[in-house]
Design an enzyme around this catalytic site. Sequence first.
Site, PDB file in Angstrom:
ATOM      1  N   ASP A 171       0.826  -1.207   0.000  1.00  0.00           N
ATOM      2  CA  ASP A 171       0.000   0.000   0.000  1.00  0.00           C
ATOM      3  C   ASP A 171       0.857   1.252   0.000  1.00  0.00           C
ATOM      4  O   ASP A 171       1.303   1.694   1.048  1.00  0.00           O
ATOM      5  CB  ASP A 171      -0.919  -0.042   1.218  1.00  0.00           C
ATOM      6  N   GLU A 203      -2.659  10.567   0.806  1.00  0.00           N
ATOM      7  CA  GLU A 203      -3.861   9.718   0.798  1.00  0.00           C
ATOM      8  C   GLU A 203      -4.121   9.087   2.148  1.00  0.00           C
ATOM      9  O   GLU A 203      -5.278   8.923   2.563  1.00  0.00           O
ATOM     10  CB  GLU A 203      -3.710   8.632  -0.274  1.00  0.00           C
ATOM     11  N   GLU A 204      -3.052   8.735   2.855  1.00  0.00           N
ATOM     12  CA  GLU A 204      -3.205   8.009   4.111  1.00  0.00           C
ATOM     13  C   GLU A 204      -3.686   8.891   5.267  1.00  0.00           C
ATOM     14  O   GLU A 204      -4.031   8.374   6.331  1.00  0.00           O
ATOM     15  CB  GLU A 204      -1.878   7.349   4.504  1.00  0.00           C
TER      16      GLU A 204
END
Length: 451
Positions: A171, A203-204
Amino acid sequence: MKVSSLLPSVLLLVGATRASPHPAQPPQQQPLNNIIEESNTQTNPPNKHDLEHVIDTSPLLSLHRDLVKFESISGNEADVGDFLIQYLQARDFKVEKQIVVPKGPKGQGERFNIYAYPNSTPEPRVLLSSHMDTVPPYIPYSLDLPSSNGSTTDSLNWRDNILIAGRGSVDAKASVASQILAVLEYLQLHPEAPLGLLFVVGEEVDGIGMQYFSQSELNTSPPTVHTVIFGEPTELALVSGHKGSLFFKISAKGKAAHSGYPWLGQSAVSALLPALVKLDTLADIPVEDGGIPGSEKLGKSTINIGRIDAGIASNVVPASAEASVNIRLAYHDVEKVKEIVTKAVDEATNGDENVTIEWGNKGKGHAPIDFDTDVDGFKVMTVNYATDAWYLKFHEGSGGSPEGRVHTYLYGPGSIFVAHGADEAITVRDLEDAVSGYKKLIEAAFERNKV
C-alpha cells in the site's frame, strides 16, 4: 541456475531500458520471459543471490524495490516523488510537478503530486492513479521465500512466491510500480495511446493531494479523461464499492481536584464514559433502536473508538477527556448518521453540556462510493476501507465517453489485511499479475470508447 548463460540477456535488457528513454521496443521484454522460465525450473534451493538476481533483472520488480526503499511516510513524499519524476522523464514522459505544499524557509517540507503522460499524447483519455505516501513506521525493504512443504510444485515455482516486504510494498507502491509498467508495456504496442499517470500525496491522512488535483486546472472542464483506474490493494479483484468514512472527536470538560477528595472536583472521564459505551454499540443495534444503518451491498457500518486521552496523573481528578472516533459508513446519508450520533451522545449523558462533539474533515464526512466492474475476467468484491477517490470530483461533461460519464475502477495487487501492518508484504506473482490486470483494464477502456 547458470548466471553466465543469462548474462547476455540481462545485459540486453538493462541496455535497452537505459539506452532508450521511450519504451517503444517490444523485444526488450523478451529476455525477461526467458529469465522467468529458467528461474522457475531451478530445482536447487534458492539463496539470497538468486532472489536479488530475480529483482535486478526485472524492470517491474527493480522499480518496486527502488520505490519501497524510500521512506515516504505522509508528509515526507518528496524524495520518492523526485525519483519518479526522473524515472518517467527518462522514458519520454512529460511530467507536471504539481506543488501541493511549498517548501519552507529552509527548503524543507515540499509536497507535490506527479501528473505524467507521453510527450506524444498530451491529453490523457485513460488515467491511472495511486499514492506515494505510506503510514508509519518505516519498515526496510527485504526479500524472503516462504517455507516449502517439499513439493515439486514449490521447488519449481519459487520465483513466483518470493515475498517482498517493507512499508509500502503493498500500500500502495505495488500499485504505483505495476501501473507504470502496465502503461510502458501498453505504449510499446500502442505508441500513440493517450494514457496518463497521477501519483498523489497524503492519501493516508487527509487526501490533500487528490483534493488539490481535483480543484486544479489539470482536472479539466469538461473532462478530457473517460476512464480513471485507481490503484489500491484489492487482491487483484475489481472493487464495486467501498465504505464511506466519518471522523469525529468527542470531548468532556471537568474540574481538577485531589483524587483523595474527588467530590471537590468533577471527573471529565466519568462524564465521557457513558457516551463512549453508547457509541461503541451504535453499529450493532437495530436502526429502530437508534443504530447506524448499513446497506445490502456493503453490509454493516462499523465504529471504532481509536484513541482516548484524559487527565494528567492518576492522583488528579481529570479536568478534560477526549476520544477520537471513526465510523466506516455502509449507509449513504452522512448527515443522518451525524444526527444519530448526536442523539445517542445526548441521551447517554442526559444532555450534559460539558460533553461536545467536533466533526472532522470540516464536518463533511464521506459517503460510500461505487466503482465500475464491467470488464470480464476479474473477481468482484467490496471493501471496508476508504480511498481518496472520493475527493476526485469530475466536472460536467462526458470525457469523450459515448455513455456521457467518466468510468472509474479500483484495482491493485496485494491484500489490505497486511497493509499498514508489521508483516506488509507481496509476492512476485501478484505484482506481475497486476501489470496484466491493469493492461486489460486499459484495453477495455479504449475499446469501450472507440468512436
